[in-house]
Design an enzyme around this catalytic site. Structure first.
Site, short mmCIF file in Angstrom:
data_model
loop_
_atom_site.label_atom_id
_atom_site.label_comp_id
_atom_site.label_asym_id
_atom_site.label_seq_id
_atom_site.Cartn_x
_atom_site.Cartn_y
_atom_site.Cartn_z
N HIS A 102 46.92 52.99 18.95
CA HIS A 102 48.23 52.10 18.86
C HIS A 102 48.88 51.92 20.33
CE1 HIS A 102 48.01 51.85 14.59
NE2 HIS A 102 48.12 53.20 14.61
N ARG B 72 44.95 60.32 18.15
CA ARG B 72 44.42 59.25 17.53
C ARG B 72 45.22 58.30 17.48
NH1 ARG B 72 45.74 56.00 13.68
NH2 ARG B 72 43.71 54.84 12.84
#
Length: 111
Positions: A79, A74
């Site tokens: 990011h 994730r």
């Protein structure tokens, strides 16, 4: 445990969504279908986020589920989206998610 059940249900629902989206297509079709990629990637984001809200007790009681890897995946998708590897997204979708569904269902049935 009630809170854990909520987040486990979120994980299960999104895993089932990934299977639903990817089961009837090939990798090449997945590559060409941006909508399918978006649904699968968003589902992985939700799965990874939900794992962070599970109690430590829940994660410790079920060490066979790759909680840390789910969170890390994730984090990469959120990011470091520019490093997205669609082959890896596809591989996890097809190879790992079905087993996670089985494991999460067992946890929910026993709770």
């Amino acid at each position: 445990m009630k809170t854990d059940e909520i987040f486990l249900t979120h994980i299960l629902t999104r895993c089932q969504k990934i299977i639903s989206v990817t089961s009837a297509m090939s990798y090449d079709e997945f590559l060409e279908n941006q909508d399918a990629q978006d649904v699968v990637i968003r589902s992985f984001e939700i799965i990874g986020e939900a794992t962070t809200h599970l109690s430590e007790k829940c994660r410790d009681e079920h060490p066979g589920i790759p909680w840390r890897e789910m969170k890390q995946f994730r984090n990469v998708l959120i990011h470091q989206y520019f490093r997205l590897d669609t082959r890896q997204v596809w591989s996890v979708s097809r190879n790992d998610i079905p087993e996670i569904v089985v494991q999460i269902q067992k946890i929910l049935v026993s709770s």
